[in-house]
Design a protein around this motif. Structure first.
Motif, mmCIF file in Angstrom:
data_model
loop_
_atom_site.group_PDB
_atom_site.id
_atom_site.type_symbol
_atom_site.label_atom_id
_atom_site.label_comp_id
_atom_site.label_asym_id
_atom_site.label_seq_id
_atom_site.Cartn_x
_atom_site.Cartn_y
_atom_site.Cartn_z
ATOM 1 N N ALA A 106 0.729 -1.128 0.015
ATOM 2 C CA ALA A 106 -0.004 0.067 0.002
ATOM 3 C C ALA A 106 0.715 1.060 -0.049
ATOM 4 C CB ALA A 106 -1.022 -0.184 1.207
ATOM 5 N N SER A 107 1.942 1.284 0.981
ATOM 6 C CA SER A 107 2.993 2.687 0.829
ATOM 7 C C SER A 107 3.271 2.425 -0.577
ATOM 8 C CB SER A 107 3.946 2.204 1.824
ATOM 9 O OG SER A 107 3.365 2.222 2.930
ATOM 10 N N LEU A 108 3.933 1.404 -1.136
ATOM 11 C CA LEU A 108 4.545 1.661 -2.582
ATOM 12 C C LEU A 108 3.405 2.104 -3.754
ATOM 13 C CD1 LEU A 108 6.645 -1.644 -2.721
ATOM 14 C CD2 LEU A 108 7.578 0.859 -2.147
ATOM 15 N N ASN A 109 2.247 1.687 -3.516
ATOM 16 C CA ASN A 109 1.265 2.113 -4.281
ATOM 17 C C ASN A 109 1.137 3.618 -4.289
ATOM 18 O OD1 ASN A 109 0.801 -0.146 -5.755
ATOM 19 N ND2 ASN A 109 -0.679 -1.035 -4.357
ATOM 20 N N LYS A 110 1.078 4.107 -2.768
ATOM 21 C CA LYS A 110 0.783 5.529 -2.883
ATOM 22 C C LYS A 110 2.098 6.393 -3.219
ATOM 23 C CE LYS A 110 -1.699 6.843 1.022
ATOM 24 N NZ LYS A 110 -1.839 7.463 2.517
ATOM 25 N N GLY A 111 3.174 5.753 -3.260
ATOM 26 C CA GLY A 111 4.376 6.608 -3.680
ATOM 27 C C GLY A 111 4.271 6.483 -5.236
ATOM 28 N N LEU A 112 3.622 5.474 -6.122
ATOM 29 C CA LEU A 112 3.447 5.227 -7.549
ATOM 30 C C LEU A 112 2.545 6.611 -7.854
ATOM 31 C CD1 LEU A 112 3.300 1.623 -8.197
ATOM 32 C CD2 LEU A 112 5.232 3.152 -8.600
ATOM 33 N N LEU A 113 1.379 6.818 -7.167
ATOM 34 C CA LEU A 113 0.684 7.730 -7.417
ATOM 35 C C LEU A 113 1.263 9.365 -7.678
ATOM 36 C CD1 LEU A 113 -2.273 6.815 -5.290
ATOM 37 C CD2 LEU A 113 -2.093 6.569 -7.696
ATOM 38 N N VAL A 114 2.475 9.439 -6.754
ATOM 39 C CA VAL A 114 2.847 10.761 -6.882
ATOM 40 C C VAL A 114 4.285 10.877 -7.689
ATOM 41 C CG1 VAL A 114 1.910 11.706 -4.668
ATOM 42 C CG2 VAL A 114 4.425 10.553 -4.688
ATOM 43 N N ALA A 115 4.834 9.808 -8.164
ATOM 44 C CA ALA A 115 6.130 9.544 -8.822
ATOM 45 C C ALA A 115 5.760 10.309 -10.485
ATOM 46 C CB ALA A 115 6.104 7.992 -8.927
ATOM 47 N N LYS A 116 7.023 11.192 -10.490
ATOM 48 C CA LYS A 116 6.868 11.991 -11.719
ATOM 49 C C LYS A 116 7.767 11.327 -12.742
ATOM 50 C CE LYS A 116 5.557 16.073 -9.359
ATOM 51 N NZ LYS A 116 6.136 16.902 -8.383
ATOM 52 N N GLY A 117 8.585 10.310 -12.548
ATOM 53 C CA GLY A 117 9.488 9.651 -13.439
ATOM 54 C C GLY A 117 9.090 9.016 -14.289
ATOM 55 N N GLU A 118 9.680 9.067 -15.761
ATOM 56 C CA GLU A 118 9.246 8.184 -16.830
ATOM 57 C C GLU A 118 9.530 6.593 -16.283
ATOM 58 O OE1 GLU A 118 10.976 7.417 -21.183
ATOM 59 O OE2 GLU A 118 11.490 8.928 -20.078
ATOM 60 N N TRP A 119 10.389 6.497 -15.533
ATOM 61 C CA TRP A 119 10.919 5.107 -15.110
ATOM 62 C C TRP A 119 10.796 5.106 -13.281
ATOM 63 C CZ3 TRP A 119 12.415 1.284 -18.380
ATOM 64 C CH2 TRP A 119 12.643 1.487 -19.643
ATOM 65 N N VAL A 120 10.485 3.952 -12.778
ATOM 66 C CA VAL A 120 10.466 3.704 -11.301
ATOM 67 C C VAL A 120 11.580 2.825 -11.047
ATOM 68 C CG1 VAL A 120 9.221 2.937 -9.488
ATOM 69 C CG2 VAL A 120 8.079 4.376 -11.425
ATOM 70 N N ALA A 121 12.481 3.137 -10.070
ATOM 71 C CA ALA A 121 13.308 2.242 -9.498
ATOM 72 C C ALA A 121 12.989 2.061 -8.124
ATOM 73 C CB ALA A 121 14.840 2.887 -9.525
ATOM 74 N N ARG A 122 13.232 0.755 -7.731
ATOM 75 C CA ARG A 122 12.725 0.263 -6.405
ATOM 76 C C ARG A 122 14.189 0.161 -5.462
ATOM 77 N NH1 ARG A 122 11.249 -0.270 -2.762
ATOM 78 N NH2 ARG A 122 10.527 -2.136 -2.368
ATOM 79 N N ILE A 123 14.025 0.445 -4.223
ATOM 80 C CA ILE A 123 15.045 0.081 -3.404
ATOM 81 C C ILE A 123 14.565 -0.160 -1.835
ATOM 82 C CG2 ILE A 123 15.474 2.592 -2.556
ATOM 83 C CD1 ILE A 123 18.376 -0.025 -2.958
#
Length: 155
Positions: free
Chosen positions: A69-86
């Motif tokens: 759920a936290s990662l999904n919240k982050g995805l909603l505000v992510a502005k990048g063309e790509w997403v990298a996880r750590i």
């Protein structure tokens, strides 16, 4: 170009090293989204300390809702063309983002992962996790739920 996404819950032991490994990347065009998922340790204070020093860090804090759920919240505000996880207990090699974005673009890929090392509680490398680097073998492993690259290596 890249949104680096980190959710942390009570991860203060390795969090500073994790954050530094992203901030010290050779590739610099990224935003670093850090979500504190209701930590009760020093995670939030560590995040705030780094956020004061580096404007690429955008952080949020909320009551514990879990990693997904936290990662999904982050995805909603992510502005990048790509997403990298750590993950908060992982470290990225200095050229991780640079090598992954070059490779993904060169071969017109939608998903890239990488090999990794396991590190023990003292911070010493214990072993190397070798994963297939052939597309067909990766697809076969995914279908059969066999060895795949770590979630924390995904771009």
């Amino acid at each position: 170009m890249i949104s680096v996404l980190l959710s942390v819950y009570n991860g203060d032991r390795w969090l500073a090293e994790c954050i530094e490994s992203i901030l010290n990347q050779s590739f610099k065009d990224f935003e670093f989204l850090i979500i504190d998922d209701g930590s009760k340790d020093k995670s939030l204070s560590i995040i705030k300390k780094f956020a004061k020093k580096d404007p690429r860090i955008i952080y949020f804090s909320h009551a514990n809702i879990g990693l997904t759920a936290s990662l999904n919240k982050g995805l909603l505000v992510a502005k990048g063309e790509w997403v990298a996880r750590i993950d908060s207990d992982d470290f990225a090699c200095k050229e991780r983002l640079e090598k992954q974005i070059i490779y993904a673009k060169k071969y017109k890929l939608a998903l890239v992962g990488c090999q990794s090392y396991s590190i023990n509680s003292e911070g010493k490398i214990e072993n190397f996790l070798s994963i297939p680097n052939d597309h067909n073998k990766l697809c076969s492993n995914l279908k059969r739920q066999k060895i795949m690259f770590k979630h924390s290596s995904v771009l």
